[in-house]
Scaffold this motif. Sequence first.
Motif, PDB file in Angstrom:
ATOM      1  N   ALA A 100       0.829  -1.209   0.000  1.00  0.00           N
ATOM      2  CA  ALA A 100       0.000   0.000   0.000  1.00  0.00           C
ATOM      3  C   ALA A 100       0.863   1.258   0.000  1.00  0.00           C
ATOM      4  CB  ALA A 100      -0.934  -0.011   1.209  1.00  0.00           C
ATOM      5  N   ARG A 101       1.952   1.255   0.788  1.00  0.00           N
ATOM      6  CA  ARG A 101       2.850   2.408   0.837  1.00  0.00           C
ATOM      7  C   ARG A 101       3.506   2.642  -0.523  1.00  0.00           C
ATOM      8  NH1 ARG A 101       7.920   3.809   1.214  1.00  0.00           N
ATOM      9  NH2 ARG A 101       8.755   1.692   1.207  1.00  0.00           N
ATOM     10  N   GLU A 108       2.152   9.253  -6.416  1.00  0.00           N
ATOM     11  CA  GLU A 108       2.759  10.582  -6.261  1.00  0.00           C
ATOM     12  C   GLU A 108       3.794  10.844  -7.352  1.00  0.00           C
ATOM     13  OE1 GLU A 108       4.426  10.820  -2.347  1.00  0.00           O
ATOM     14  OE2 GLU A 108       2.482  10.467  -1.384  1.00  0.00           O
ATOM     15  N   SER A 109       4.632   9.844  -7.629  1.00  0.00           N
ATOM     16  CA  SER A 109       5.667   9.993  -8.661  1.00  0.00           C
ATOM     17  C   SER A 109       5.043  10.208 -10.037  1.00  0.00           C
ATOM     18  CB  SER A 109       6.567   8.758  -8.690  1.00  0.00           C
ATOM     19  OG  SER A 109       7.219   8.609  -7.459  1.00  0.00           O
ATOM     20  N   THR A 110       3.975   9.486 -10.333  1.00  0.00           N
ATOM     21  CA  THR A 110       3.294   9.635 -11.620  1.00  0.00           C
ATOM     22  C   THR A 110       2.751  11.052 -11.776  1.00  0.00           C
ATOM     23  OG1 THR A 110       2.693   7.294 -11.576  1.00  0.00           O
ATOM     24  CG2 THR A 110       1.451   8.705 -13.076  1.00  0.00           C
ATOM     25  N   GLU A 114       3.920  13.816 -14.649  1.00  0.00           N
ATOM     26  CA  GLU A 114       2.962  14.452 -15.564  1.00  0.00           C
ATOM     27  C   GLU A 114       3.068  15.975 -15.493  1.00  0.00           C
ATOM     28  OE1 GLU A 114      -0.868  12.839 -14.619  1.00  0.00           O
ATOM     29  OE2 GLU A 114      -0.412  10.900 -15.520  1.00  0.00           O
ATOM     30  N   LEU A 115       3.221  16.530 -14.290  1.00  0.00           N
ATOM     31  CA  LEU A 115       3.363  17.980 -14.144  1.00  0.00           C
ATOM     32  C   LEU A 115       4.659  18.480 -14.776  1.00  0.00           C
ATOM     33  CD1 LEU A 115       2.061  18.450 -10.486  1.00  0.00           C
ATOM     34  CD2 LEU A 115       0.930  19.167 -12.602  1.00  0.00           C
ATOM     35  N   LEU A 116       5.745  17.755 -14.572  1.00  0.00           N
ATOM     36  CA  LEU A 116       7.023  18.144 -15.168  1.00  0.00           C
ATOM     37  C   LEU A 116       6.976  18.072 -16.695  1.00  0.00           C
ATOM     38  CD1 LEU A 116       9.533  16.523 -12.652  1.00  0.00           C
ATOM     39  CD2 LEU A 116       9.113  18.962 -13.020  1.00  0.00           C
ATOM     40  N   GLN A 117       6.309  17.052 -17.226  1.00  0.00           N
ATOM     41  CA  GLN A 117       6.172  16.943 -18.681  1.00  0.00           C
ATOM     42  C   GLN A 117       5.383  18.117 -19.244  1.00  0.00           C
ATOM     43  OE1 GLN A 117       4.524  12.988 -19.091  1.00  0.00           O
ATOM     44  NE2 GLN A 117       6.531  12.085 -19.481  1.00  0.00           N
TER      45      GLN A 117
END
Length: 136
Positions: A100-101, A108-110, A114-117
């Motif tokens: 779960a962790r 969060e990484s995904t 997406e924001l950086l792209q």
Amino acid sequence: MTDDKQQKDPNPMEPSASPQRAPYAGGGEAEGGEARPRRFSAQRKLEAVQRLLRGEPLEEVSRALKVPAARLSEWRDKALSGALSAMKERERDARDDEIARLKAKVGESTMSIELLQEKIARLEAKRPLARRRSKK
């Protein structure tokens, strides 16, 4: 003729035939001779199913409980399918918490990727990263 009729039936509102018992007066039957459906708690249903699983004949349990054999069969089938699903479950262990962790971390990484792209695409198109309000 009307005098004879009045003498034979002085009060037409009273039943002239044999009086019927109220459905709640006992005897276990509702009006019309039909048996009222009985409601069984989950515990009583389970006890009936256990009797069947111990080997008592279906017809005997049906007569004793005054429940149709088809209904007893349904209860037995439901109990067995519930037991099967209960056996398929496994107990939680430390690995489940770690899984779960890690799933949360991947989410969060995904989102960050997406924001950086999106920012990279805006920079390459020479568009501003954030839109600013015009000063009037």
